[in-house]
Design an enzyme around this catalytic site. Structure first.
Site, PDB file in Angstrom:
ATOM      1  CG  ASP A 182       4.187  -4.581 -11.735  1.00 28.19           C
ATOM      2  OD1 ASP A 182       3.173  -3.893 -11.739  1.00 28.19           O
ATOM      3  OD2 ASP A 182       4.803  -4.517 -10.571  1.00 28.19           O
ATOM      4  N   GLY A 202       0.889  -1.270   0.158  1.00 35.59           N
ATOM      5  CA  GLY A 202      -0.082   0.075  -0.015  1.00 35.59           C
ATOM      6  C   GLY A 202       0.923   1.462   0.006  1.00 35.59           C
ATOM      7  CB  SER A 255       3.175  -3.780  -3.301  1.00 35.26           C
ATOM      8  OG  SER A 255       2.756  -2.460  -3.835  1.00 35.26           O
ATOM      9  CE1 TYR A 256       6.118   2.408   1.078  1.00 29.39           C
ATOM     10  CE2 TYR A 256       5.440   1.408   3.237  1.00 29.39           C
ATOM     11  CZ  TYR A 256       6.156   2.556   2.331  1.00 29.39           C
ATOM     12  OH  TYR A 256       6.929   3.166   3.268  1.00 29.39           O
ATOM     13  CG  HIS A 267       2.008  -4.840  -8.354  1.00 29.24           C
ATOM     14  ND1 HIS A 267       3.201  -4.485  -8.320  1.00 29.24           N
ATOM     15  CD2 HIS A 267       1.417  -4.701  -7.193  1.00 29.24           C
ATOM     16  CE1 HIS A 267       3.326  -3.865  -7.395  1.00 29.24           C
ATOM     17  NE2 HIS A 267       2.220  -3.856  -6.354  1.00 29.24           N
TER      18      HIS A 267
END
Length: 490
Positions: free
Chosen positions: A411, A126, A222-223, A464
């Site tokens: 991605d 996020g 991701s984050y 992703h």
């Protein structure tokens, strides 16, 4: 660290780009974009803050968990298929009693021989996105949600075929996690997230003592490229014998702002998404370093051109179809694990907002006062975010942890080009050269191994969220990593 930088105007443009081309649906990267955009005037440390919570401080937030495990057992999820042969648990672990901060978890034991298999903690990114909604329900969990938003079907490539998998919604304010002190949400940041996640683990192992000392791995995407290494570092510094940390895995993760940014634009050009003139202008006029405070007009124009070209593309999988419907279908469509339905987030949102489902998961919705959403709507800002994770990754390697950095190769949000640039910054020698790895006589991706036990792997045809798009290849990859064996060659 004392040194800090103000985000450059380039960051604003760069993330405006991502925000514009992903606005058709809420995704993990959207939260990254919103986070950067809303905080571009704030100051951020250039690397992980040096302060650490002492053992005595952490000991004071390990609470009495006796007897809580039985109450967390999930008897049956609504719409669950028959013949489920593994245990499921869900509930809350208090990480700070004074403020009433509690993190929600969903845990699935391995479907066979659970007592002999490792434990994997999964974190989505996020910052502020749900590991239950993404990881468990759309990616690597045992079930997927059908298009009616009510029915579940089995995922034959679930990671609990090779491990016991623990999904954590973190920090407080994400998914079903909450705090009784509303001001807590404004204090969310990398360091708070790492501290609370460590407190969660210490308490969770007290609730599930049979997993103390079990081989333990942290994985995320991701984050979570920030979450995973920072939590691993906190575990090492805490040095608790109950947490037998063996390694970490990061998928399409942000780990170094400067090279991640440059790699994204280069990926666009090498995949024929932007013009030669555009990439030439970006290379000539844009400064990717975090020290850059202002970008020339030529850079701004070039990034604006990228926004215009990519406006109708799914950045998370540049070759994937888009979702053109909202909500759910009256009757379920025939599902397919191999062909990911782009409208899946709609189905998951409907399912997790069902009162029956929330009751089965022991979700304390009376504490939340808002509907479940994939990415948090109550975290107003992010207080700290280092520009790079590379020093932490080096420290983890020096402590002989096994590290897997993997990339779905279609991605565009945190593309494979970014990851290759970032890993090159580590300056590690190559131990095993670049080669293809195989599954069912087809190329599953490509891999190389660096010294100090760092493996880089691509997953062919994955976006992703790698397990969503290539579940079989993702399962083989994580199985090889957990077992400490190379990905299979031809």
């Amino acid at each position: 660290m004392k040194e800090s930088f103000i985000y450059s105007f380039f960051v604003f443009l760069f993330l405006c780009l991502l925000h514009c081309i992903t606005c058709y649906t809420v995704r993990q990267g959207d939260a990254v974009n919103k986070f950067y955009l809303s905080n571009r005037e704030r100051k951020f440390p250039s690397s992980l803050a040096s302060s650490h919570v002492s053992k005595s401080d952490l000991k004071s937030i390990v609470y009495d968990n006796y007897g809580l495990k039985d109450g967390d057992k999930v008897i049956r999820l609504p719409g669950q298929p028959n013949k489920v042969n593994f245990n499921q648990y869900a509930g809350y672990v208090t990480v700070h009693r004074a403020t009433g901060r509690a993190l929600f978890y969903y845990f699935v034991e391995a479907d066979e021989n659970s007592m002999s298999k490792p434990l994997v903690l999964w974190l989505n990114g996020g910052p502020g996105c749900s590991s239950l909604g993404y990881g468990a329900m759309e990616e690597l969990g045992p079930f997927r949600v059908m298009s009616d938003g009510k029915t579940l079907y089995r995922n034959p490539y679930a990671w609990n075929t090779v491990a016991n998998v623990l999904f954590l919604e973190s920090p407080a304010g994400v998914g079903f996690s909450y705090s009784n002190t509303t001001s807590d949400y404004a204090k969310s940041g990398d360091q708070r997230t790492a501290i609370d996640s460590l407190a969660f683990l210490l308490n969770w192992f007290e609730r599930f003592p049979e997993y103390k000392g079990r081989e333990f791995f942290i994985a995320g995407e991701s984050y979570a490229g920030h979450y995973v290494p920072q939590l691993a570092l906190a575990i090492l510094h805490h040095n608790d014998s109950s947490i037998n940390l063996k390694g970490i895995a990061i998928g399409n993760g942000v780990i170094n702002y400067e090279t991640d940014s440059k790699g994204m634009f280069d990926y666009f050009w090498t995949h024929a998404l932007i013009a030669d003139e555009t990439i030439h202008a970006i290379h000539k006029f844009c400064n990717f370093s975090p020290e850059a405070f202002q970008q020339p007009l030529e850079c701004q124009r070039a990034v604006g051109e990228v926004i215009g070209v990519l406006d109708d593309l799914d950045l998370y999988n540049i070759y994937a179809p888009l979702c053109f419907s909202s909500g759910v279908t009256p009757t379920p469509k025939p599902p397919s694990i191999e062909n990911f339905d782009p409208c899946t987030p709609n189905y998951v949102e409907a399912y997790l907002n069902s009162p029956e489902v929330q009751k089965a998961l022991h979700a304390n919705v009376t504490k939340l006062n808002y509907t479940w959403s994939a990415c948090s709507e109550v975290i107003p800002n992010w207080s700290d975010s280092p520009f790079t994770m590379l020093p932490i990754i080096k420290e983890l390697l020096s402590n002989k942890l096994r590290i897997l950095k993997y990339s779905g190769d279609v991605d565009g949000n945190v593309p494979v080009t970014s990851t290759r640039y970032s890993l090159n910054e580590l300056g590690l020698a190559v131990k095993s050269p670049w080669r293809a790895w195989m599954l069912n006589n087809e190329v599953g991706g490509y891999t190389l191994v660096y010294e100090h036990n760092l493996t880089f792997a691509t997953v062919r045809g994955a976006g992703h969220e790698v397990p969503s798009y290539q579940p079989a290849r993702a399962l083989l990859m994580i199985k090889s990593f957990l077992q400490g064996v190379p990905l299979p060659a031809a």
